[in-house]
Design an enzyme around this catalytic site. Structure first.
Site, PDB file in Angstrom:
ATOM      1  NE  ARG A  55      -2.535  -1.344   3.296  1.00 33.40           N
ATOM      2  CZ  ARG A  55      -3.211  -1.587   4.406  1.00 33.40           C
ATOM      3  NH1 ARG A  55      -4.514  -1.434   4.428  1.00 33.40           N
ATOM      4  NH2 ARG A  55      -2.606  -1.974   5.498  1.00 33.40           N
ATOM      5  CG  ASP A  98      -6.168  -1.065  -0.122  1.00 35.75           C
ATOM      6  OD1 ASP A  98      -6.490  -2.208   0.265  1.00 35.75           O
ATOM      7  OD2 ASP A  98      -6.406  -0.032   0.512  1.00 35.75           O
ATOM      8  CG  HIS A 186      10.765 -20.872   8.077  1.00 33.16           C
ATOM      9  ND1 HIS A 186       9.748 -20.660   8.957  1.00 33.16           N
ATOM     10  CD2 HIS A 186      11.905 -20.762   8.798  1.00 33.16           C
ATOM     11  CE1 HIS A 186      10.258 -20.421  10.158  1.00 33.16           C
ATOM     12  NE2 HIS A 186      11.568 -20.472  10.093  1.00 33.16           N
ATOM     13  CG  HIS A 248       7.840 -24.312  12.403  1.00 35.93           C
ATOM     14  ND1 HIS A 248       7.602 -24.152  11.068  1.00 35.93           N
ATOM     15  CD2 HIS A 248       7.825 -23.056  12.918  1.00 35.93           C
ATOM     16  CE1 HIS A 248       7.471 -22.864  10.795  1.00 35.93           C
ATOM     17  NE2 HIS A 248       7.590 -22.187  11.900  1.00 35.93           N
ATOM     18  CE  LYS A 347       7.662 -16.582  19.777  1.00 35.99           C
ATOM     19  NZ  LYS A 347       8.573 -16.853  18.655  1.00 35.99           N
TER      20      LYS A 347
END
Ligand code: BG6
Length: 498
Positions: A55, A98, A186, A248, A347
């Site tokens: 955008r 957009d 990934h 994952h 984490k």
């Protein structure tokens, strides 16, 4: 069997690689640096264009400056070559688009139709919020730029549960055939993850040991030292189970547990992974209460610095989202019945490490009853990151006279020492596979949905038991003590620093 790592990069048709979210974090931090590395290796097909859609009110020149800066920030200085940067920038265009404004999309039509050769491959990479996956695909269809050779690439999360995943898959599937849809996990692009397949199936010595006959249990850990940072808005609606386990960690489990396919082909590996997901023992409410642990990080010390709690990172208290999860799973099939797979991810843990530890059974008979020193079960420790490698823990005789003393030793394989080649980032491999049209390392719709099917009872049970909030663990530790208990109860322990 050979992995498709040596697929040709020459002779590929020219492509238009369109990145929606072209000024976003993923594009600037991962995709454009990955494209740069492939450019540097002269692997981008002649005539390929890279079109950023966002955008932002940027023209081609303005976007090239943004890309140049991103490369300077995210490519190692020693790898930056002015000539290769220049070649990449020459390919770059920008369109202000957009999803809500249909008029903008004729610009895309115009740009793509400038190169009408039917061979040209169009890759539409959706590096945007999943809420836009459906609307963008619709716009692409409306402006008539989807051709049989076009591909769409989606980043996770694909849905937040089974229903929403189906809705996303349906919306994208109305425009693209399944064979044109590339769902990225990934982790599958990581060198060491692909090497897991090679280790298992290009060597013979492991295969006879790789089952409940000889394996006691398997541990899969993906630990991060980072907190949620700026991503709190997304993360607080996701949590570790949706963000990491559903994709994952389950993919790693699949690669450890799957049967050998007859060859590595577009569907064969995915067929075998699907069978593993379908064989995961569904969790009852009692199983969830007993076999899952949730945690959220509190304040603590990571890498010598005091770091804030999850609530402080979010800017408010009262969240019941988990930043850590540990659980025990079982693959109910002939090979693995009765072998626990312990998974954990979190984490703000004490170290960044992704690893798989296959713990073998103790020898069936104690041959050295008078020996001194510990006997420990053999363990194969496969480190996915940060340092890639493999270590086989064994027991040896300590040299010297006067009886037998046992000592644990290890056979070490460090990839950095064994190979001099640079290890490419996961996205380099995956991006090239989208251009090649090779879906082997991407998640098929049925895999994504099977993973949600298994995860969903856990989410449901957690939602029904709000009083069992995630347990706080100090940042910089290995998670809540309940995670250690999960194994101790079974007479086992997590293999820390294995
Ligand atoms: C992403 C998650 O998929 O993977 C992030 O959304 C996580 O929360 C990241 O940090 C971890 O990836 P890597 O490659 O750094 O292990």
């Amino acid at each position: 069997m050979s992995l498709p790592t040596t697929e040709p990069t020459t002779g590929l048709p020219a492509s238009d690689f369109v990145v929606f979210g072209g000024t976003g974090d993923l594009a600037l931090r991962k995709l454009l640096p990955a494209l740069y590395h492939r450019e540097r290796e002269h692997q981008l097909p002649e005539g390929t264009r890279i079109i950023g859609g966002s955008r932002s009110e940027l023209d081609d020149h303005g976007y090239r400056l943004v890309v140049r800066e991103a490369l300077q920030t995210h490519v190692a200085p020693g790898d930056l070559e002015a000539e290769a940067v220049g070649r990449l920038l020459d390919r770059i265009h920008h369109l202000t688009l957009d999803a809500e404004t249909p008029d903008d999309w004729h610009l895309l039509h115009g740009l793509l139709k400038e190169r009408p050769d039917p061979e040209r491959v169009r890759v539409f990479y959706l590096a945007v919020s999943p809420a836009l996956f459906g609307p963008i695909c619709e716009r692409l269809e409306q402006v008539g730029v989807v051709e049989p050779s076009s591909r769409v690439v989606m980043e996770k999360p694909i849905g937040t549960d089974l229903d929403s995943a189906r809705r996303v898959n349906d919306a994208v599937g109305r425009v693209f055939d399944e064979a044109q849809i590339f769902r990225i996990d990934h982790y599958l692009g990581k060198e060491s993850v692909q090497n897991l397949l090679v280790t298992r199936f290009a060597n013979t010595f492991l295969e006879p040991l790789w089952s409940s006959h000889w394996v006691d249990h398997v541990q899969i850990t993906v630990a991060e030292t980072l907190g949620v940072g700026e991503r709190g808005g997304y993360y607080d609606h996701a949590g570790a189970l949706r963000d990491m386990v559903q994709n994952h960690l389950l993919q790693l489990l699949c690669l450890v547990a799957m049967e050998p396919p007859t060859y590595v082909g577009r569907e064969t590996v995915r067929d075998e992974k699907l069978k593993v997901l379908q064989a995961l023992k569904p969790m009852t409410a009692e199983d969830v209460d007993r076999d899952t642990v949730r945690g959220a990080y509190g304040q603590g010390v990571v890498d010598g610095a005091v770091v804030p709690s999850y609530a402080e990172d979010l800017g408010h208290a009262g969240s019941s989202t988990e930043t850590f999860v540990a659980l025990k799973a079982e693959v109910q099939n002939w090979r693995w019945a009765g072998v626990p797979f312990y998974l954990r991810t979190g984490k703000r843990m004490d170290r960044r490490v992704s690893e798989i530890v296959v713990v073998f059974k103790e020898p069936p008979h104690a041959m050295f009853p008078h020996a001194s020193g510990p006997t420990t079960a053999n363990r194969l420790h496969i480190q996915v990151q940060p340092e890639e490698g493999m270590r086989l823990h064994m027991t040896a005789k300590e040299p010297g006279p006067g009886g037998i003393r046992l000592r644990p030793v290890s056979l070490d394989l460090s990839y950095a020492t064994a190979f001099s080649e640079r290890s490419p980032d996961a996205y380099e491999r995956l991006i090239m596979d989208t251009i090649r049209g090779n879906p082997t390392l991407f998640m098929r719709r049925d895999e994504v949905e099977a993973a949600w099917t298994w995860v969903e009872p856990i989410l449901q049970r957690w939602a029904e038991t709000p009083d069992r909030r995630p347990k706080t663990y100090p940042a910089g530790t290995s998670g809540p003590t309940a995670a250690a208990m999960l194994l101790e109860r079974d007479g086992r322990t997590w293999q820390e620093h294995a």
